[in-house]
Design an enzyme around this catalytic site. Structure first.
Site, PDB file in Angstrom:
ATOM      1  N   GLU A   1      -4.683   2.536  -4.193  1.00 38.40           N
ATOM      2  CA  GLU A   1      -3.231   2.495  -4.103  1.00 38.40           C
ATOM      3  C   GLU A   1      -2.719   1.163  -3.563  1.00 38.40           C
ATOM      4  O   GLU A   1      -1.542   1.029  -3.204  1.00 38.40           O
ATOM      5  CB  GLU A   1      -2.733   3.636  -3.194  1.00 38.40           C
TER       6      GLU A   1
ATOM      7  N   ASP B   1      -1.775   9.326 -10.332  1.00 37.52           N
ATOM      8  CA  ASP B   1      -1.697   8.326 -11.400  1.00 37.52           C
ATOM      9  C   ASP B   1      -0.244   8.041 -11.769  1.00 37.52           C
ATOM     10  O   ASP B   1       0.140   6.886 -12.019  1.00 37.52           O
ATOM     11  CB  ASP B   1      -2.457   8.808 -12.635  1.00 37.52           C
TER      12      ASP B   1
ATOM     13  N   HIS C   1      -4.663  14.571  -9.088  1.00 42.23           N
ATOM     14  CA  HIS C   1      -4.844  13.163  -9.460  1.00 42.23           C
ATOM     15  C   HIS C   1      -3.852  12.712 -10.522  1.00 42.23           C
ATOM     16  O   HIS C   1      -3.498  11.517 -10.589  1.00 42.23           O
ATOM     17  CB  HIS C   1      -6.278  12.930  -9.941  1.00 42.23           C
TER      18      HIS C   1
ATOM     19  N   ASN D   1      -2.693  12.965  -3.916  1.00 44.76           N
ATOM     20  CA  ASN D   1      -3.786  13.423  -4.773  1.00 44.76           C
ATOM     21  C   ASN D   1      -4.262  14.811  -4.365  1.00 44.76           C
ATOM     22  O   ASN D   1      -4.518  15.671  -5.222  1.00 44.76           O
ATOM     23  CB  ASN D   1      -4.961  12.442  -4.711  1.00 44.76           C
TER      24      ASN D   1
ATOM     25  N   ASP E   1       0.854  -1.194   0.000  1.00 44.36           N
ATOM     26  CA  ASP E   1       0.000   0.000   0.000  1.00 44.36           C
ATOM     27  C   ASP E   1       0.893   1.248   0.000  1.00 44.36           C
ATOM     28  O   ASP E   1       1.780   1.385   0.859  1.00 44.36           O
ATOM     29  CB  ASP E   1      -0.903  -0.015   1.230  1.00 44.36           C
TER      30      ASP E   1
END
Length: 591
Positions: A510, A484, A480, A475, A467
């Site tokens: 994630e 990404d 975002h 973010n 994680d």
């Protein structure tokens, strides 16, 4: 108008059959009757039998009535048994009807002499059973009326009528049977050639029977065979009839090779009958066999033409292989499909064009096609192109068997499956991978995990759950697009640092997972540590500038008897401990 024309034609045919019956009956009674007994060569029934076999059933009554009248008239005019004319009418016509009925029962009434199997049926039905039955009636009738020996009458009747129907029916079929019986006589030149050949045949037969010094009965067979080879049924029928007519005239007159047989004139006629039977059994089956072979050759030629037309213009390639897999024919489409020239493939074994890993599968399908010629068999495989590249193909194969059941060849239709396989792989990829990162999605990973756990020794492996730390903050702070970019960078990093057999998946958001199917827990822990340290040193580009992220990892070793859900729970628990320890840690589950 059409019905009137049809009626007029049937009446004309019935009249012709009746006249032929009358003339032949008169000839038989006048020239082939000895010892005040029945005729020894009765051709009169042949036109009626031929008409019954070739004309519609609605015309049969008319034919039977006309020939019954002709039979009665001939018996009344010339036969010494004229008072018995009604009985002989029923006997003669009944014989023909019985023979026709037996032929129809055996399925050979239509197309008699056009198929080889029809000849035994004809000889048995019309040449033996029917004359034997009618001869019994004739023998008993003459015995009661004139005291004639029944067995002698029955023998003469059966041989004379049986031989007459065998000799006369082919000629009658030549007249009444239509185009099928006049094969090879479609042009005026054919008729001229037939006349010349038959003239030669008649000359040889006349020369043979006009002398009594040498046993030359074998001579007429040669021109008969030649006529048969050139004109098939027409040549055979006319040759046998010529031998019968000329030989009968000379034999009845006391001339010919038959006179060399020591005995009475009745014995001479019986020997001549035997000779005619042998000639019939030599020539007519030969003609029928030739006609069947010609029809088969025409059918094969037509089938070959259709096959070539399809093969030359179809987008799929067509191959013909022998039972050992050698290519005997390749259609032009092979060039577009594989790059090979069709002629270059002739003589080459088809397995040499197939990738090694698929050859056994293709060999199995090839053997199955040989074992079951009536079935089509399909196989997909990787094959080579002319450049050496491999491509997916599909072959549908069907064996072609000979009459004896042995396989002569295997016809294969080959189709290019490259685009289909590419679409199939793309659909599979979409169904099993995460669209953003390209790693496995959750469903595909869980299936892989279950398959690994169910394998023998499947517990030798380790599950890792990963994680990204503070991903929501990335973010929120950088947008975002930066988030990404972090996901993609981490996925690329895992692909670059892990083995091909290790399964990588994005479980959602994630969160990622890795299945190490062959690594023990300490080895997987060391690998994850290297991965964790590599990520914390990796700069990730974003619009606001480069940034870094870290990852927390929890591992759980696979153990016998532990279900997948429990394994995931243990890995998640280890991940939670890594995060509780301040994140950017790798923790191995207890136990």
């Amino acid at each position: 108008m059409l019905e009137f024309a049809r009626s007029g034609r049937s009446t004309l045919i019935a009249g012709g059959v009746g006249v032929a019956y009358f003339v032949l009956a008169l000839a038989a009674i006048s020239f082939t009757r000895l010892s005040d007994n029945v005729a020894l060569l009765w051709l009169a029934n042949a036109p009626l039998l031929a008409a019954l076999c070739t004309r519609p059933t609605r015309e049969h009554r008319q034919l039977l009535l006309v020939t019954a009248l002709a039979s009665g008239l001939a018996t009344t005019v010339i036969s010494p048994f004229s008072p018995l004319a009604p009985i002989f009418i029923l006997t003669n016509i009944g014989e023909v009807v019985l023979g026709w009925y037996l032929l129809r029962y055996l399925g050979q009434a239509r197309g008699v002499f056009l198929r080889l199997r029809s000849i035994p049926a004809f000889v048995l039905s019309a040449g033996f059973i029917a004359p034997a039955a009618s001869g019994s009636v004739a023998g008993i009738t003459l015995w009661l009326a004139h005291g004639t020996e029944p067995a002698f009458t029955w023998t003469n009747w059966m041989i004379g009528h049986g031989l007459g129907i065998l000799i006369g029916t082919p000629v009658a079929l030549l007249v009444l049977g239509g185009r099928a019986y006049r094969e090879g006589l479609t042009r005026r030149l054919d008729i001229t050639r037939l006349i010349l050949v038959m003239t030669g045949t008649i000359a040889v037969v006349a020369a043979t029977f006009a002398q009594s010094r040498l046993p030359l009965l074998f001579l007429p067979i040669l021109p008969a065979i030649i006529a048969t080879a050139m004109f098939r049924f027409a040549g055979a029928a006319l040759s046998v009839f010529a031998i019968t007519a000329i030989g009968a005239v000379f034999t009845m007159a006391g001339y010919g090779p038959v006179e060399l047989v020591v005995g009475s004139q009745a014995l001479h006629l019986q020997f001549f009958q035997f000779y005619l039977g042998i000639v019939f059994l030599i020539v007519l089956p030969f003609a029928t066999l030739m006609a069947e072979n010609r029809r088969l050759a025409d059918a094969v030629a037509a089938s070959e033409a259709r096959y070539r037309m399809i093969a030359d213009h179809a987008s799929d390639a067509m191959l013909t292989l022998d039972p050992w897999g050698t290519i005997r024919f390749a259609s032009p489409s092979v060039r577009e499909l594989t790059g090979f020239e069709p002629l270059a493939l002739i003589g080459r074994n088809a397995l040499s064009l197939i990738a090694e890993e698929d050859r056994e599968q293709v060999r199995t399908v090839h053997q199955a096609a040989i074992a079951t010629p009536d079935s089509a068999h399909r196989v997909e495989y990787r094959g080579f192109t002319a450049t050496g590249a491999t491509r997916w193909f599909e072959t549908t194969a069907r064996a072609v068997a000979k009459e004896d059941g042995r396989v002569a060849s295997i016809v294969s239709v080959v189709r290019d499956l490259s685009q289909y396989k590419a679409r199939e792989a793309d659909l599979e990829r979409q169904a099993t991978t995460d669209p953003m990162t390209g790693v496995l999605n959750r469903r595909a990973f869980e299936r892989r995990l279950s398959e690994n756990a169910s394998r023998e020794f499947g517990h030798i492996g380790t599950l890792a759950v990963l994680d990204l730390d503070h991903f929501k903050g990335v973010n929120d702070r950088l947008g975002h697009a930066a988030g990404d970019a972090a996901l993609l960078s981490f996925a690329d990093l895992m692909r670059a640092n892990l083995r091909s057999e290790d399964a990588i998946a994005r479980l959602g958001g994630e969160e990622f997972a890795i299945l190490f199917p062959t690594l023990s827990a300490p080895a997987a822990l060391a690998t994850c540590e290297r991965l964790r340290r590599a990520l914390e040193r990796t700069d990730i580009a974003a619009a606001e500038g480069n940034f870094r992220v870290t990852v927390s990892i929890g591992l759980a070793p696979m153990q016998p008897g532990i279900p997948v859900d429990e394994l995931m729970r243990r890995a998640d628990a280890a991940l939670y401990r890594a995060k509780s320890a301040g994140r950017n840690h790798t923790v191995l589950a207890d136990g």
